[in-house]
Design a protein around this motif. Structure first.
Motif, mmCIF file in Angstrom:
data_model
loop_
_atom_site.group_PDB
_atom_site.id
_atom_site.type_symbol
_atom_site.label_atom_id
_atom_site.label_comp_id
_atom_site.label_asym_id
_atom_site.label_seq_id
_atom_site.Cartn_x
_atom_site.Cartn_y
_atom_site.Cartn_z
ATOM 1 N N VAL A 1 0.867 -1.185 0.000
ATOM 2 C CA VAL A 1 0.000 0.000 0.000
ATOM 3 C C VAL A 1 0.902 1.232 0.000
ATOM 4 O O VAL A 1 1.921 1.267 0.711
ATOM 5 N N SER A 2 0.540 2.222 -0.802
ATOM 6 C CA SER A 2 1.321 3.459 -0.857
ATOM 7 C C SER A 2 0.392 4.651 -0.684
ATOM 8 O O SER A 2 -0.687 4.694 -1.283
ATOM 9 N N LEU A 3 0.815 5.624 0.140
ATOM 10 C CA LEU A 3 0.027 6.830 0.367
ATOM 11 C C LEU A 3 0.917 8.063 0.291
ATOM 12 O O LEU A 3 2.089 8.025 0.694
ATOM 13 N N THR A 4 0.335 9.135 -0.217
ATOM 14 C CA THR A 4 0.966 10.457 -0.188
ATOM 15 C C THR A 4 0.002 11.384 0.534
ATOM 16 O O THR A 4 -1.166 11.490 0.141
ATOM 17 N N PHE A 5 0.472 12.057 1.606
ATOM 18 C CA PHE A 5 -0.465 12.842 2.415
ATOM 19 C C PHE A 5 0.277 13.934 3.180
ATOM 20 O O PHE A 5 1.516 13.985 3.217
ATOM 21 N N GLY B 1 14.119 11.124 4.824
ATOM 22 C CA GLY B 1 13.607 11.130 3.457
ATOM 23 C C GLY B 1 12.357 10.285 3.276
ATOM 24 O O GLY B 1 11.962 9.512 4.151
ATOM 25 N N SER B 2 11.739 10.455 2.111
ATOM 26 C CA SER B 2 10.508 9.725 1.761
ATOM 27 C C SER B 2 10.796 8.758 0.615
ATOM 28 O O SER B 2 11.698 8.995 -0.196
ATOM 29 N N PRO B 3 10.001 7.689 0.468
ATOM 30 C CA PRO B 3 8.953 7.276 1.406
ATOM 31 C C PRO B 3 9.532 6.536 2.594
ATOM 32 O O PRO B 3 10.634 6.005 2.544
ATOM 33 N N ASP C 1 3.071 -4.339 3.283
ATOM 34 C CA ASP C 1 4.074 -3.276 3.327
ATOM 35 C C ASP C 1 3.388 -1.945 3.024
ATOM 36 O O ASP C 1 2.639 -1.824 2.043
ATOM 37 N N ILE C 2 3.651 -0.950 3.856
ATOM 38 C CA ILE C 2 2.999 0.364 3.727
ATOM 39 C C ILE C 2 4.072 1.408 3.484
ATOM 40 O O ILE C 2 4.957 1.634 4.332
ATOM 41 N N ASN C 3 4.022 2.040 2.305
ATOM 42 C CA ASN C 3 4.981 3.081 1.948
ATOM 43 C C ASN C 3 4.308 4.446 2.100
ATOM 44 O O ASN C 3 3.305 4.729 1.439
ATOM 45 N N LEU C 4 4.889 5.298 2.980
ATOM 46 C CA LEU C 4 4.286 6.585 3.297
ATOM 47 C C LEU C 4 5.173 7.722 2.815
ATOM 48 O O LEU C 4 6.352 7.815 3.182
ATOM 49 N N THR C 5 4.611 8.567 1.973
ATOM 50 C CA THR C 5 5.279 9.796 1.541
ATOM 51 C C THR C 5 4.488 10.939 2.169
ATOM 52 O O THR C 5 3.350 11.219 1.761
ATOM 53 N N ALA C 6 5.078 11.569 3.189
ATOM 54 C CA ALA C 6 4.310 12.514 3.999
ATOM 55 C C ALA C 6 5.053 13.837 4.179
ATOM 56 O O ALA C 6 6.284 13.907 4.095
ATOM 57 N N THR C 7 4.258 14.864 4.448
ATOM 58 C CA THR C 7 4.780 16.184 4.821
ATOM 59 C C THR C 7 4.015 16.648 6.060
ATOM 60 O O THR C 7 2.924 16.154 6.362
ATOM 61 N N ALA D 1 -4.612 21.580 6.342
ATOM 62 C CA ALA D 1 -5.472 20.529 6.871
ATOM 63 C C ALA D 1 -4.909 19.161 6.499
ATOM 64 O O ALA D 1 -4.395 18.952 5.395
ATOM 65 N N SER D 2 -4.993 18.235 7.434
ATOM 66 C CA SER D 2 -4.531 16.874 7.163
ATOM 67 C C SER D 2 -5.383 16.270 6.049
ATOM 68 O O SER D 2 -6.623 16.285 6.122
ATOM 69 N N SER D 3 -4.723 15.752 5.013
ATOM 70 C CA SER D 3 -5.456 15.185 3.870
ATOM 71 C C SER D 3 -4.564 14.225 3.111
ATOM 72 O O SER D 3 -3.338 14.350 3.128
ATOM 73 N N VAL D 4 -5.210 13.292 2.464
ATOM 74 C CA VAL D 4 -4.501 12.313 1.635
ATOM 75 C C VAL D 4 -4.589 12.749 0.178
ATOM 76 O O VAL D 4 -5.674 13.063 -0.321
ATOM 77 N N ASN D 5 -3.469 12.755 -0.513
ATOM 78 C CA ASN D 5 -3.427 13.155 -1.921
ATOM 79 C C ASN D 5 -3.569 11.963 -2.862
ATOM 80 O O ASN D 5 -4.330 12.008 -3.822
ATOM 81 N N THR D 6 -2.848 10.903 -2.593
ATOM 82 C CA THR D 6 -2.929 9.707 -3.448
ATOM 83 C C THR D 6 -2.906 8.451 -2.591
ATOM 84 O O THR D 6 -2.258 8.412 -1.537
ATOM 85 N N ILE D 7 -3.642 7.448 -3.054
ATOM 86 C CA ILE D 7 -3.642 6.123 -2.432
ATOM 87 C C ILE D 7 -3.536 5.085 -3.543
ATOM 88 O O ILE D 7 -4.220 5.196 -4.560
ATOM 89 N N SER D 8 -2.698 4.089 -3.352
ATOM 90 C CA SER D 8 -2.620 2.983 -4.298
ATOM 91 C C SER D 8 -2.318 1.709 -3.542
ATOM 92 O O SER D 8 -1.723 1.728 -2.459
ATOM 93 N N GLN D 9 -2.785 0.594 -4.098
ATOM 94 C CA GLN D 9 -2.489 -0.721 -3.541
ATOM 95 C C GLN D 9 -2.523 -1.727 -4.691
ATOM 96 O O GLN D 9 -3.151 -1.495 -5.714
#
Length: 428
Positions: free
Chosen positions: A156-160, A256-258, A287-293, A298-306
């Motif tokens: 799973v990958s998220l950018t948020f 660094g990210s992710p 496995d969860i890959n997080l690309t975060a700032t 406001a807290s929000s998710v930009n992209t989700i993929s699995q």
């Protein structure tokens, strides 16, 4: 002699009228190519004949030549219909085991049979190449009605972004509880799939535990159906602490990210597995890959993929200009199931008509050279359309009048010769 000449003229005009009538009858036949009668004169061969005194013996039909010019392309609304915009022919075969006879057609009115094969209106199977390769022998193209075995989620990958203004939560006073929003700052859900194609909600919770440099957030996870972490079970499961996210003073992840975390030890109540990479045995770990700032937004998710997919059924089919047939399924998969083969001939006029809008190759046409649309002199494909007949009705009706007049004139020459013979017979 005039009798023979007149009779040959009647026969030639009659055959020409047959060709014209055939053209007119097929004015609405998709992919039909009009024919034209080619006449030749006839002379008797006599040894030592005087070239200045030769009298012809009439006419004959030397050939019936087909006109392979492009017909107009008409939209049909049927996504599997195809029109070749340029030279070439579709390749089809009978759906009979061991029958290797290849037929050629310009009629692109195709549909799917009960087994998913692309067929003509008369049941012939369309030939092409598997996938997008465009190489090897042309074989019948089959569109699967389902996508087969589901694929379980392994990554799973998220950018948020996490809001930098969020307060620190004292976990001693307010220990994390997925049922109590006051115990975490932000949450999001990712839909994942097990080995049976059943959906499971992967819930991620973010709790700010420190505001210094680095600013730290703990990450918790629960999975619906997991006998260990699912909070809806009785008694409720225990959420898994997956790790933490450290942010520096610029709002970026330290290191660094992710940042990769693992959600392991998953055991599903339905007996299915999850967390297995494609082609490997499931290890019960996602496995969860997080690309975060961490910015003051406001807290929000930009992209989700699995990478998991459920089972899916065929939802639609489309055809690309270069011949790729793409199948779209209800699970979101888009698969290229084959590439249409187009045959080119050096002498299309040598093809033998077999009816049902089909031709076969002959010694005169030479063998059909198969290739992909757009390769060499082959035309491209217009999907959702068919090629109309190239019969020019106006020209055919004018030709009909011309041949009618020729027929009448030849009949008149026979009548005149009969009158002359009658005059000779009546001499006394």
């Amino acid at each position: 002699m005039a009798f023979q000449q007149g009779l040959s003229g009647l026969s030639s005009s009659s055959q020409a009228l047959d060709v014209i009538s055939h053209n007119v009858a097929n004015a609405n036949t998709s992919g039909f190519k009009a024919s034209q009668t080619v006449f030749a004169d006839v002379y008797s061969s006599t040894l030592g004949a005087d070239p200045y005194k030769q009298v012809g013996s009439g006419s004959r039909v030397a050939a019936v030549r087909q006109n392979f010019s492009q017909g107009s392309i008409t939209e049909t609304g049927n996504s599997l219909d195809m029109a070749i915009n340029g030279d070439g022919f579709f390749m089809v075969k009978r759906p009979v085991q061991g029958d290797n006879q290849t037929f050629y057609t310009r009629a692109g009115e195709f549909q799917l049979d009960k087994d998913g094969y692309v067929i003509t209106a008369t049941g012939y199977q369309l030939l092409g190449y598997p996938g997008t390769a465009g190489a090897g022998d042309a074989v019948p193209i089959q569109v699967p009605y389902d996508t087969g075995t589901p694929r379980e989620t392994s990554t799973v990958s998220l950018t948020f972004n996490l809001d930098a203004n969020q307060p620190v939560i004292d976990q001693t006073a307010n220990p994390f509880n997925p049922s109590d929003p006051k115990t975490y700052n932000f949450s999001t859900t990712v839909v994942t799939y097990d080995s049976l194609g059943i959906a499971h909600n992967l819930n991620l919770y973010f709790v700010r535990t420190a505001s210094g440099n680095p600013s730290t957030w703990d990450v918790y996870g629960t999975l619906s159906g997991d006998t260990v972490t699912d909070p809806s079970l009785t008694p409720p499961g225990t959420p898994a602490l997956l790790g933490n996210l450290p942010f520096d003073a610029s709002g970026a992840l330290t290191g660094g990210s992710p940042l990769s975390l693992s959600f392991g030890g998953i055991t599903l109540a339905n007996g299915a597995t999850i967390g297995g990479p494609v082609g490997a045995t499931s290890d019960g770990t996602i496995d969860i890959n997080l690309t975060a700032t961490q910015f003051a937004l406001a807290s929000s998710v930009n992209t989700i993929s699995q990478d998991g997919v459920p089972a899916g059924e065929l939802a639609g089919v489309s055809v690309m200009p270069t011949g790729q047939i793409q199948a779209r399924y209800t699970n979101g998969n888009v698969i290229t199931v084959g590439t249409v083969a187009i045959a080119a001939f050096r002498n299309p006029n040598g093809l033998v008509s077999m009816g049902d809008n089909l031709w076969i190759a002959s010694l005169e046409s030479g063998p059909g050279v198969a290739g992909t649309p757009g390769a060499g002199t082959r035309g491209f494909i217009s999907g959702g359309a068919v090629e109309a007949s190239n019969v020019d009705l106006t020209a055919e009706l004018v030709n009909m009048i011309v041949q009618q007049r020729a027929y009448q004139a030849n009949a008149q020459s026979i009548k005149t010769q009969d009158q002359i013979l009658q005059t000779v017979i009546n001499l006394r």
